[in-house]
Design a protein around this motif. Structure first.
Motif, PDB file in Angstrom:
ATOM      1  N   TRP A 190      -8.595   2.646  -3.357  1.00 13.83           N
ATOM      2  CA  TRP A 190      -8.608   2.438  -4.814  1.00 13.83           C
ATOM      3  C   TRP A 190      -8.036   3.640  -5.544  1.00 13.83           C
ATOM      4  O   TRP A 190      -7.340   3.505  -6.544  1.00 13.83           O
ATOM      5  N   THR A 191      -8.344   4.849  -5.016  1.00 10.22           N
ATOM      6  CA  THR A 191      -7.750   6.049  -5.611  1.00 10.22           C
ATOM      7  C   THR A 191      -6.227   5.968  -5.541  1.00 10.22           C
ATOM      8  O   THR A 191      -5.534   6.216  -6.532  1.00 10.22           O
ATOM      9  N   SER A 192      -5.718   5.623  -4.356  1.00 13.76           N
ATOM     10  CA  SER A 192      -4.256   5.601  -4.233  1.00 13.76           C
ATOM     11  C   SER A 192      -3.655   4.475  -5.055  1.00 13.76           C
ATOM     12  O   SER A 192      -2.528   4.608  -5.544  1.00 13.76           O
ATOM     13  N   THR A 193      -4.412   3.377  -5.223  1.00 15.86           N
ATOM     14  CA  THR A 193      -3.907   2.309  -6.091  1.00 15.86           C
ATOM     15  C   THR A 193      -3.747   2.817  -7.519  1.00 15.86           C
ATOM     16  O   THR A 193      -2.730   2.561  -8.183  1.00 15.86           O
ATOM     17  N   ARG A 194      -4.768   3.580  -7.979  1.00 18.53           N
ATOM     18  CA  ARG A 194      -4.693   4.102  -9.336  1.00 18.53           C
ATOM     19  C   ARG A 194      -3.483   5.035  -9.492  1.00 18.53           C
ATOM     20  O   ARG A 194      -2.721   4.938 -10.456  1.00 18.53           O
ATOM     21  N   HIS A 195      -3.304   5.918  -8.511  1.00 17.76           N
ATOM     22  CA  HIS A 195      -2.159   6.834  -8.571  1.00 17.76           C
ATOM     23  C   HIS A 195      -0.836   6.074  -8.550  1.00 17.76           C
ATOM     24  O   HIS A 195       0.103   6.425  -9.249  1.00 17.76           O
ATOM     25  N   THR A 196      -0.784   5.036  -7.732  1.00 13.24           N
ATOM     26  CA  THR A 196       0.440   4.232  -7.667  1.00 13.24           C
ATOM     27  C   THR A 196       0.746   3.626  -9.026  1.00 13.24           C
ATOM     28  O   THR A 196       1.895   3.614  -9.475  1.00 13.24           O
ATOM     29  N   VAL A 246       0.355  -3.628  -0.477  1.00 11.93           N
ATOM     30  CA  VAL A 246       1.461  -3.225  -1.339  1.00 11.93           C
ATOM     31  C   VAL A 246       2.396  -4.407  -1.586  1.00 11.93           C
ATOM     32  O   VAL A 246       2.819  -4.663  -2.726  1.00 11.93           O
ATOM     33  N   LEU A 247       2.693  -5.131  -0.512  1.00 10.37           N
ATOM     34  CA  LEU A 247       3.580  -6.292  -0.636  1.00 10.37           C
ATOM     35  C   LEU A 247       2.994  -7.305  -1.610  1.00 10.37           C
ATOM     36  O   LEU A 247       3.689  -7.829  -2.496  1.00 10.37           O
ATOM     37  N   VAL A 248       1.682  -7.579  -1.471  1.00 12.72           N
ATOM     38  CA  VAL A 248       1.014  -8.526  -2.368  1.00 12.72           C
ATOM     39  C   VAL A 248       1.085  -8.015  -3.801  1.00 12.72           C
ATOM     40  O   VAL A 248       1.378  -8.770  -4.740  1.00 12.72           O
ATOM     41  N   ALA A 249       0.851  -6.695  -3.957  1.00 12.60           N
ATOM     42  CA  ALA A 249       0.893  -6.116  -5.299  1.00 12.60           C
ATOM     43  C   ALA A 249       2.288  -6.269  -5.908  1.00 12.60           C
ATOM     44  O   ALA A 249       2.432  -6.628  -7.077  1.00 12.60           O
ATOM     45  N   ILE A 250       3.329  -6.022  -5.107  1.00 11.62           N
ATOM     46  CA  ILE A 250       4.691  -6.146  -5.617  1.00 11.62           C
ATOM     47  C   ILE A 250       4.989  -7.586  -6.003  1.00 11.62           C
ATOM     48  O   ILE A 250       5.533  -7.867  -7.072  1.00 11.62           O
ATOM     49  N   ALA A 251       4.580  -8.513  -5.117  1.00 14.86           N
ATOM     50  CA  ALA A 251       4.820  -9.925  -5.408  1.00 14.86           C
ATOM     51  C   ALA A 251       4.082 -10.310  -6.688  1.00 14.86           C
ATOM     52  O   ALA A 251       4.640 -10.970  -7.570  1.00 14.86           O
ATOM     53  N   GLY A 252       2.826  -9.845  -6.810  1.00 12.45           N
ATOM     54  CA  GLY A 252       2.046 -10.138  -8.001  1.00 12.45           C
ATOM     55  C   GLY A 252       2.704  -9.564  -9.243  1.00 12.45           C
ATOM     56  O   GLY A 252       2.877 -10.248 -10.257  1.00 12.45           O
ATOM     57  N   VAL A 272      -0.467   8.145  -2.972  1.00 10.59           N
ATOM     58  CA  VAL A 272      -0.113   6.794  -3.409  1.00 10.59           C
ATOM     59  C   VAL A 272      -0.173   5.862  -2.199  1.00 10.59           C
ATOM     60  O   VAL A 272      -0.245   6.324  -1.052  1.00 10.59           O
ATOM     61  N   LEU A 273      -0.120   4.562  -2.459  1.00 14.25           N
ATOM     62  CA  LEU A 273      -0.367   3.593  -1.388  1.00 14.25           C
ATOM     63  C   LEU A 273       0.568   3.742  -0.181  1.00 14.25           C
ATOM     64  O   LEU A 273       0.095   3.810   0.948  1.00 14.25           O
ATOM     65  N   PRO A 274       1.901   3.805  -0.390  1.00 17.54           N
ATOM     66  CA  PRO A 274       2.744   3.919   0.804  1.00 17.54           C
ATOM     67  C   PRO A 274       2.479   5.203   1.588  1.00 17.54           C
ATOM     68  O   PRO A 274       2.525   5.196   2.815  1.00 17.54           O
TER      69      PRO A 274
END
Lengths: 313, 288
Positions: free
Chosen positions: A86-92, A292-298, A267-269
């Protein structure tokens, strides 16, 4: 097409070689030329993509055993409970939003400036694109040096205009590091948007400006009511590509802070990269990548719905 | 600006010159923004370590020398890494141009079933997160014994540069008239012959620009290089530079010298075909 109706070679001697080249004369011509590149893409992109997607549902830790065992959704359950995820999601998200806005704004400004026809303008265009082609390693260390609290010229210049970057400096202060990297990312990546926007603006007929100025429009009005609406499709596509680049490529962060100090720029990657090549937990790393892929698609879907087609006026 | 009488007489002309001056000023800022960091890096690389320590941000032109370049070239394994990088770049450019140009020609010249699908797949590839592919590609390279080899890294680069190559070259082929090829075909040329003898020579500048772009991409990359190389046998310069900085706490003058050295090939390529490259990128990007 007219090519098809033309006669093929007049004198045909059926040797092995000519039989092979004759293949290229028929209807398979295109596919034969395409085959090698498509095969490579299938082998090095689509097969790994499939493998990556399946690995996400397995327990694969190379230092424990070379085999992977299917564990269903276990990794995803672990992911949702993982605070570092979740931390890395926020940073991303921070990296994406600030990066995209700053790069689009600066890119658009530069494109408008460079769109005017004048002598040697092509030279200026090339000069402004240079940062995009500077190797990321060079960009990273060059700017680390210039932003160094003790030796950095930028820190000194910032001091002149009243900005204090001293003390722990950008690289020692967890609150500042990500913005420091975003600053460098802006230098490196805005030319990408600039080129896109420039192409869009150049696609607008030249006499458009003349007619708006006859009608008494200022340069700003011309920009607001003519240029901006007309390059909207270009902005749309380039922002999508730029966003994907920002989410996907951890190169600058990897080189400049490697996620630190602490985990303040993770960050996520980069998190996935760490899991894979420090812990050799390939299964969990793939799970993060799938997220990450799901997030990009979303993101792409939301983007297309609300920005792409929502504001047609 | 307050409107004085003067301004009201010739408002239009006054305004454009003011805007034009502002524009020139802004462009100069952008030019400085783009190249000042590079110049500063170059300047630092010419200074002595002592000067940098004492007065890092000062500008003085005493004691400038290329000594740091000499010591980077002699005392580190940077030359070997540059050689590796150049070999890998060459393989990548040859492979990518050969495969990509063929595909681009086919997509530009024939209208076959599935053409749209192929074109679309070249775009969709760009949407796949690279990080999702890193792990499987690593495993794949391990299985086919191409880890830490020139050809392994070059194959990875080729795969990722092919879509751009195809888009660029397709744009260049599209801008050629088909009449010349038709004439060649009537004179007895095969389809491949027409492509090889008629079209290719005409797109040579485009080919050079695309090749340079591929080379720069392969020269610059660090992510795949970090992953797929593990020894000096195939390690490229970005990985080496990162390691040198981490391990030996490289002094600033050597660090900046290394940085500038590795920037030189990029700048040369850019000076030679930059104009065509920028044109190709903008032309190709709009069609997507």
């Amino acid at each position: 097409m007219s090519i098809k109706s033309l006669p093929s070679r007049a004198d045909k001697k059926k040797t092995v070689v000519s039989r092979f080249t004759d293949l290229f004369e028929g209807k398979y011509f295109a596919w034969l030329l395409l085959a090698p590149s498509l095969a490579m893409i299938a082998f090095f992109i689509f097969y790994p993509l499939y493998r990556g997607l399946t690995l996400a549902f397995t327990h694969t830790i190379l230092i424990e055993s070379p085999d992977s065992t299917f564990v269903g959704l276990d990794n995803f359950r672990q992911l949702l409970k993982d605070p570092l995820f979740w931390t890395s999601t926020r940073h991303t998200l921070i990296y994406l939003v600030i990066g995209l806005i700053s790069q689009v704004a600066v890119g658009l400004f530069a494109a408008v400036l460079l769109s005017r026809e004048r002598r040697m303008i092509w030279l200026l265009r090339i000069i402004l694109v240079i940062p995009w082609f500077v190797p990321p390693v060079v960009t990273a260390y060059m700017w680390r040096f210039m932003l160094d609290p003790d030796f950095g010229i930028m820190v000194k210049l910032a001091h002149y205009i009243g900005l204090d970057l001293g003390g722990a400096g950008i690289w020692g202060d967890p609150d500042k590091t990500i913005y420091g990297i975003l600053f460098v990312e802006l230098w490196r990546s805005y030319p990408f948007f600039m080129l896109f926007f420039l192409a869009g603006i150049q696609g607008i007929p030249k006499d458009m400006r003349e007619s708006t100025s006859v009608d008494g429009a200022s340069a700003l009005q011309h920009f607001r009511f003519i240029i901006l609406p007309l390059i909207k499709p270009v902005m749309f596509i380039s922002s999508l590509l730029g966003a994907i680049h920002l989410i996907n490529s951890p190169t600058l962060i990897l080189l400049m802070s490697n996620g630190g100090p602490g985990d303040s720029t993770l960050v996520l990657p980069l998190y996935a990269f760490r899991k894979a090549f420090q812990n050799f937990d390939f299964g969990y790393a793939s799970t993060i990548s799938v997220a990450v892929l799901v997030a990009i698609a979303g993101f792409a879907i939301v983007y297309v719905r609300f920005i792409g087609f929502g504001k047609e006026d | 600006m307050t409107s004085t009488n003067e301004n009201q007489i010739k408002p239009k002309k006054k305004k454009t010159t003011f805007v034009a001056k502002l524009g020139t000023f802004a462009i100069s800022i952008f030019v400085i923004y783009a190249i000042a960091p590079i110049l500063w890096t170059f300047y630092t690389s010419l200074r002595t370590g002592r000067d940098i320590m004492i007065n890092a941000t000062g500008l003085s032109f005493n004691n400038l020398s290329f000594a740091a370049y000499g010591s980077v070239w002699r005392d580190t394994n940077f030359p070997a890494l540059v050689r590796n990088s150049l070999i890998i770049c060459t393989i990548t450019v040859i492979l990518s141009l050969t495969l990509g140009t063929g595909a681009a020609y086919a997509l530009s010249r024939s209208n076959f079933r599935g053409r749209q699908g192929v074109l679309l797949s070249y775009i969709l590839i760009r949407l796949i997160p690279g990080v999702l592919l890193l792990v499987p590609i690593y495993i794949l390279m391990f299985k086919i014994h191409l880890l830490d080899t020139y050809i392994g890294l070059a194959l990875a680069y080729t795969t990722f540069t092919i879509p751009a190559t195809v888009w660029f070259m397709k744009g260049f082929f599209d801008s050629l008239p088909t009449d010349l090829e038709n004439a060649a075909r009537i004179d007895g040329c095969s389809r491949l012959g027409a492509m090889w003898r008629v079209s290719l020579p005409l797109v040579l500048p485009g080919l050079a620009a695309t090749g340079t772009l591929i080379a720069i991409e392969a020269w610059n990359d660090i992510l795949f290089a970090l992953l797929l190389t593990s020894s000096n046998r195939s390690r490229t310069w970005p990985v080496g530079m990162r390691e040198m900085i981490g391990e030996f706490q490289l002094p600033w003058e050597q660090l900046t010298a290394t940085a500038f050295l590795s920037l030189i090939p990029v700048l040369i390529g850019f000076a030679l075909v930059g104009r065509k490259m920028v044109a190709g990128i903008t032309a190709g990007s709009l069609k997507e």
